[in-house]
Structure formats: C-alpha cells, structure tokens
Scaffold this motif. Structure first.
Motif, PDB file in Angstrom:
ATOM      1  N   TYR A 177      98.350 -72.598   3.434  1.00 46.82           N
ATOM      2  CA  TYR A 177      99.776 -72.488   3.144  1.00 46.82           C
ATOM      3  C   TYR A 177     100.205 -73.540   2.119  1.00 46.82           C
ATOM      4  CZ  TYR A 177     104.797 -72.948   3.487  1.00 46.82           C
ATOM      5  OH  TYR A 177     106.125 -73.050   3.147  1.00 46.82           O
ATOM      6  N   SER A 178     100.959 -73.094   1.121  1.00 47.85           N
ATOM      7  CA  SER A 178     101.554 -74.031   0.165  1.00 47.85           C
ATOM      8  C   SER A 178     103.024 -73.663  -0.021  1.00 47.85           C
ATOM      9  CB  SER A 178     100.824 -73.989  -1.185  1.00 47.85           C
ATOM     10  OG  SER A 178     100.876 -72.706  -1.769  1.00 47.85           O
ATOM     11  N   GLU A 179     103.854 -74.685  -0.109  1.00 44.54           N
ATOM     12  CA  GLU A 179     105.295 -74.476  -0.222  1.00 44.54           C
ATOM     13  C   GLU A 179     105.638 -73.804  -1.543  1.00 44.54           C
ATOM     14  OE1 GLU A 179     103.829 -77.157   0.882  1.00 44.54           O
ATOM     15  OE2 GLU A 179     104.688 -77.534   2.871  1.00 44.54           O
ATOM     16  N   ARG A 180     106.468 -72.768  -1.490  1.00 47.90           N
ATOM     17  CA  ARG A 180     106.940 -72.089  -2.683  1.00 47.90           C
ATOM     18  C   ARG A 180     108.442 -72.238  -2.759  1.00 47.90           C
ATOM     19  NH1 ARG A 180     102.818 -72.646  -4.702  1.00 47.90           N
ATOM     20  NH2 ARG A 180     103.080 -71.068  -6.323  1.00 47.90           N
ATOM     21  N   ASP A 181     108.948 -72.568  -3.945  1.00 44.34           N
ATOM     22  CA  ASP A 181     110.389 -72.723  -4.141  1.00 44.34           C
ATOM     23  C   ASP A 181     111.129 -71.435  -3.777  1.00 44.34           C
ATOM     24  OD1 ASP A 181     109.976 -75.271  -5.028  1.00 44.34           O
ATOM     25  OD2 ASP A 181     110.110 -74.782  -7.159  1.00 44.34           O
ATOM     26  N   ASN A 182     112.329 -71.612  -3.261  1.00 41.76           N
ATOM     27  CA  ASN A 182     113.235 -70.497  -2.952  1.00 41.76           C
ATOM     28  C   ASN A 182     112.724 -69.572  -1.851  1.00 41.76           C
ATOM     29  OD1 ASN A 182     115.130 -71.256  -5.046  1.00 41.76           O
ATOM     30  ND2 ASN A 182     113.660 -70.402  -6.511  1.00 41.76           N
ATOM     31  N   THR A 183     111.914 -70.134  -0.942  1.00 41.11           N
ATOM     32  CA  THR A 183     111.498 -69.379   0.239  1.00 41.11           C
ATOM     33  C   THR A 183     112.019 -70.084   1.488  1.00 41.11           C
ATOM     34  OG1 THR A 183     109.407 -70.589   0.434  1.00 41.11           O
ATOM     35  CG2 THR A 183     109.381 -68.542  -0.859  1.00 41.11           C
ATOM     36  N   GLU A 184     112.238 -69.309   2.559  1.00 41.14           N
ATOM     37  CA  GLU A 184     112.717 -69.889   3.819  1.00 41.14           C
ATOM     38  C   GLU A 184     111.748 -70.925   4.367  1.00 41.14           C
ATOM     39  OE1 GLU A 184     114.377 -67.591   7.089  1.00 41.14           O
ATOM     40  OE2 GLU A 184     114.458 -65.851   5.744  1.00 41.14           O
ATOM     41  N   ALA A 185     110.466 -70.629   4.273  1.00 37.78           N
ATOM     42  CA  ALA A 185     109.463 -71.509   4.877  1.00 37.78           C
ATOM     43  C   ALA A 185     109.461 -72.894   4.256  1.00 37.78           C
ATOM     44  CB  ALA A 185     108.072 -70.870   4.754  1.00 37.78           C
ATOM     45  N   ALA A 186     109.816 -72.974   2.980  1.00 31.97           N
ATOM     46  CA  ALA A 186     109.821 -74.269   2.287  1.00 31.97           C
ATOM     47  C   ALA A 186     110.869 -75.214   2.868  1.00 31.97           C
ATOM     48  CB  ALA A 186     110.070 -74.061   0.795  1.00 31.97           C
ATOM     49  N   GLU A 187     111.854 -74.664   3.581  1.00 30.55           N
ATOM     50  CA  GLU A 187     112.923 -75.481   4.178  1.00 30.55           C
ATOM     51  C   GLU A 187     112.673 -75.737   5.663  1.00 30.55           C
ATOM     52  OE1 GLU A 187     115.197 -76.644   2.101  1.00 30.55           O
ATOM     53  OE2 GLU A 187     114.223 -75.491   0.495  1.00 30.55           O
ATOM     54  N   MET A 188     111.604 -75.203   6.203  1.00 30.44           N
ATOM     55  CA  MET A 188     111.353 -75.347   7.642  1.00 30.44           C
ATOM     56  C   MET A 188     110.857 -76.741   7.998  1.00 30.44           C
ATOM     57  SD  MET A 188     109.558 -71.715   8.664  1.00 30.44           S
ATOM     58  CE  MET A 188     110.467 -70.162   8.558  1.00 30.44           C
TER      59      MET A 188
END
Length: 448
Positions: free
Chosen positions: A342-353
């Motif tokens: 998993y890598s954080e992607r901008d403008n996704t919900e998961a990136a803010e979790m």
C-alpha cells in the motif's frame, strides 16, 4: 524528399496502457512517422504513464533522462493516468514538452504536428492540455498488435467504484464501454494478423456494457460479450484479464469451462482476506463471496489457474488482520499472487485515514506474501505434471531459452528455436527446473 521523423514509446503500468500505446503508435504510422525502439535515437519520445504504484511515478524522470541521452533535442510527450492526475508536476520535469490528459491523448499526433511546426517554440515548461475528469465521458477503442505474441483488446474504460485507496476513477473517469460491434471488429482485425491469443482488458471489465456520457444502461452484458467473442474465427485463445469477484458470474465461469477459445485462467482481485479491511477499502464483496467464486471455478475447471491481487499495509491493518489474510490465502486453492505494498495516493480517502502502518512493516508483510506466492505457484505447477497442455511460444530469446504459457498459465521453457515463435504445441508437462519453470525438450513436443 523530407526525412521521415522517428517516434518511440515507453509504457508504464497495465495491459490497458499497452493497448492504448499500440493504438496511438498506429496513428503515428498513419501520419508518416517511423516507430523505433525507445533505446534508439528518435525525434519524439512518448511516455504513457501510470499512477497505480508509487514506483511508477518515480520512474518517470529517469525515463525522460533516458530519452534525452539518446537525443538531447528530442521532443518528449507524457500521456496516461499520471498525466491526468498531476499534469503540471510532469510538465515541470526538465525536458518534458507536452502533457496530455485523459481526453486528449488520442489526439497526440495533432498536438505533435502543431508544435513541430513552431520552429522557435520554447523548451522551458511543458505545454499542458488536460481536462476535468468529468469530461472523460466518451470511449475510444484500442488494442495492441505487433508488439507481443498476444494482443491486448480494450473493451471497457473508467470505473464507478469508490475504493478508498484508488485513483483510477480520478485518472480515467466513469465506467464506459466499447460497442459489441466494434469489439468484434477489432477482434477480427487482430485475428487477420496471425495473433494467436487475445487478452480482454479494461479498468473494470466485468462492468462491460455501460454506454458513453454516463449512460448506465447496459446495451450488452459481459457474458454476452464473452459468448460473441468465442465465435470470432481465427482466434485460438481468449483470456479474461482481471475481473472483480462480484462481477464474475456463474454463467461466465460455466461458459469458459466449455468454451472453444476462452482459456481456464482467471485473475480475481481480493485485496484483503479480512472483512474488516475490505469494508475500510469499500470493496463490494466480503471474503465469503471470494471463497464461493474460487470453489465454483474449481468445481467446473479443476485445472484452472487462479491469480489473486492483494494489498498489504492498508491503514488500520493490524498484525491480526494481516495474519487473517495470510492464513486465508494459504488455505485457498489459488495459483499465484500479485502483491502490492500500500502507498498513499493524493485525493483518496485512505490517505487521510489514521493508524498508518509503518513502511518497514508493510515491506515485511509484502515479503511474506511473495514467499507464499512462490509456494502456491510451485504447488500449482506440480499439480499439472503428467498432463498434456498446449503452449504458445513467445518471441524473446532469454539466456538461450524460449518461453511460453499453457492455456492455464503454466510458464514453460525449452532451448531457443526461432521457428517456435508464435506457434502452438501440445506438450506433456514432465518436470520443473531449478528456476521454477516447467522445462521440456523437443522430444516432448507431439504436434504443432
């Protein structure tokens, strides 16, 4: 007489990108350009980008540098998913002249011709033509041909799913499909080129049938597409690429089991074996449905190859959640894994979790699952020993061997012989070599 300009292409990412690169390359040939390998000197270099993994993003700059090492004066264009998501970031990369988003990329030759006619054009920041993704509501068919032994045939684009980790809907827009008539026309064109295998590709191919401009009415279903393609003359193999478990219906599985051309190979994304994590990902199924799909395939095609996508290190994935996934996959009758860290992607919900998993832990979990994949693939190959399978040979000479795949995706090798390229042969699978591939000698080949 003017010298014909040369163009080279580099594709990052998925089979869908390969199909689109090939189609765009054919448009350059129509416009009078000669295609060369990316390692050669060219006047124009086109990079088809991907943004599914962080690694694909990072490779972009090195690929641009590679192009300019071959020709410092070359014109460099970027297209694809990363070009849609972060066009200005790409345009700021030294040496990039043009960046085209999702709706513009198929008009690349027009943009190139216009800019090449500007002798005094600036070589500073790249020129950007990128739309709001809501405008990507039309469909452009494409397929790869002449690049590989098999062809990738695009049947669908975009996605309406809202998985919390994924940028694909932002990069490719809403789900939309090619018409059945055009898919069949493209398949016939491929068959006329002596290509033995077609791989169906798209973002979410099980969702096939949704029309353009946000029309959610299904003109045809994925099952109807499969049945129609099975009747195309001249295609010996048809392979379904990745398909969501909730969209892989019994009728499709049963049809493949008795099909003339569709092969017993399914690639079904799982992403996690924990229902808790699947809910956080906003996947459209639970693990129980996945078990059901694997069981159904095994019931009608015991020899089928089943591949699995899985993501490790998603926010909130505890050691217990990961072990749940590991044990689930270990007991499931599958053939191999594609493991994504998993890598954080901008403008996704998961990136803010919250509850971010440390990268060191993510990497450790990836290594564990990749090790499991090796064991699964080995066990699957061993289960096929003693059986007769049909191998389609590919075109590369790899350290003195030619490789190919059986209909159920067992990778085999035999000493290099150029006469075997793009030919089908019935062989008996007898032994696994030290590198994990099935090896056979010419004496094992019974018919061509």
């Amino acid at each position: 007489m003017a010298t014909r300009k040369k163009v080279a292409f580099y594709t990052l990412g998925c089979k869908l990108n390969f199909s689109e690169t090939s189609t765009i390359a054919r448009s350059f040939s129509t416009e009078g350009f000669d295609r060369v390998d990316f390692s050669e000197k060219a006047d124009i270099y086109v990079i088809n980008t991907c943004s599914v993994t962080e690694n694909a993003d990072k490779r972009f700059k090195s690929i641009v540098n590679q192009a300019h090492k071959s020709n410092a004066d070359a014109f460099v264009a970027a297209i694809g998913c990363y070009a849609q998501l972060k066009p200005h970031e790409l345009a700021d990369v030294n040496g990039v002249d043009l960046v085209l988003g999702a709706t513009e990329k198929f008009n690349l030759t027009s943009y190139i011709n216009d800019l090449l006619e500007q002798p005094e054009r600036s070589r500073g920041t790249g020129e950007v033509h990128s739309c709001d993704i809501e405008e990507a509501d039309f469909y452009v068919g494409s397929y790869s041909i002449g690049d590989r032994t098999r062809a990738f045939l695009k049947v669908q684009d975009g996605c309406d799913y809202k998985c919390t980790y994924c940028t694909i809907p932002l990069a490719r827009g809403i789900s939309r499909s090619d018409s059945l008539e055009n898919v069949l026309k493209n398949a016939r064109e491929i068959s006329e080129q002596n290509i033995r295998e077609i791989v169906l590709t798209g973002v979410n191919i099980g969702d096939y049938g949704k029309g353009e401009f946000g029309n959610k009415k299904h003109e045809h279903t994925f099952f109807e597409l499969v049945k129609a393609l099975d009747e195309v003359e001249g295609i010996e193999r048809l392979r379904i690429s990745s398909i969501e478990p909730n969209l892989l219906k019994n009728e499709t599985i049963d049809f493949v089991a008795s099909s003339k051309a569709f092969v017993p190979h399914f690639h079904i994304p799982l992403q996690s074996g924990s229902n808790t994590i699947l809910k956080k990902m906003k996947r459209r199924y639970m693990r129980e449905l996945y078990i059901d799909r694997v069981s159904k395939i095994r019931e009608v095609m015991p020899h089928a190859c089943i591949g699995v996508d899985v993501i490790v290190g998603f926010p909130g994935e505890t050691d217990a959640h990961f072990l749940e996934t590991y044990n689930f996959l270990n007991t499931l009758d599958i053939s191999y894994l594609h493991v994504f860290t998993y890598s954080e992607r901008d403008n996704t919900e998961a990136a803010e979790m919250e509850d971010v998993v440390p990268m060191k832990v993510r990497n450790k979990r990836s290594k564990m699952l990749r090790g499991l994949s090796v064991k699964k693939r080995r066990a699957f190959y061993e289960s096929q020993l003693g059986s007769m399978r049909t191998v389609l040979f590919e075109s590369e000479n790899k350290e003195g061997y030619i490789h190919g795949f059986t209909e159920n995706y067992v990778k085999v090798k035999t000493p290099w012989n150029p006469e075997l390229v793009n030919t089908l042969h019935n062989i008996e699978l007898t032994r696994i070599d030290d590198d994990g591939l099935v090896r056979f000698e010419f004496a094992n080949v019974y018919s061509g």
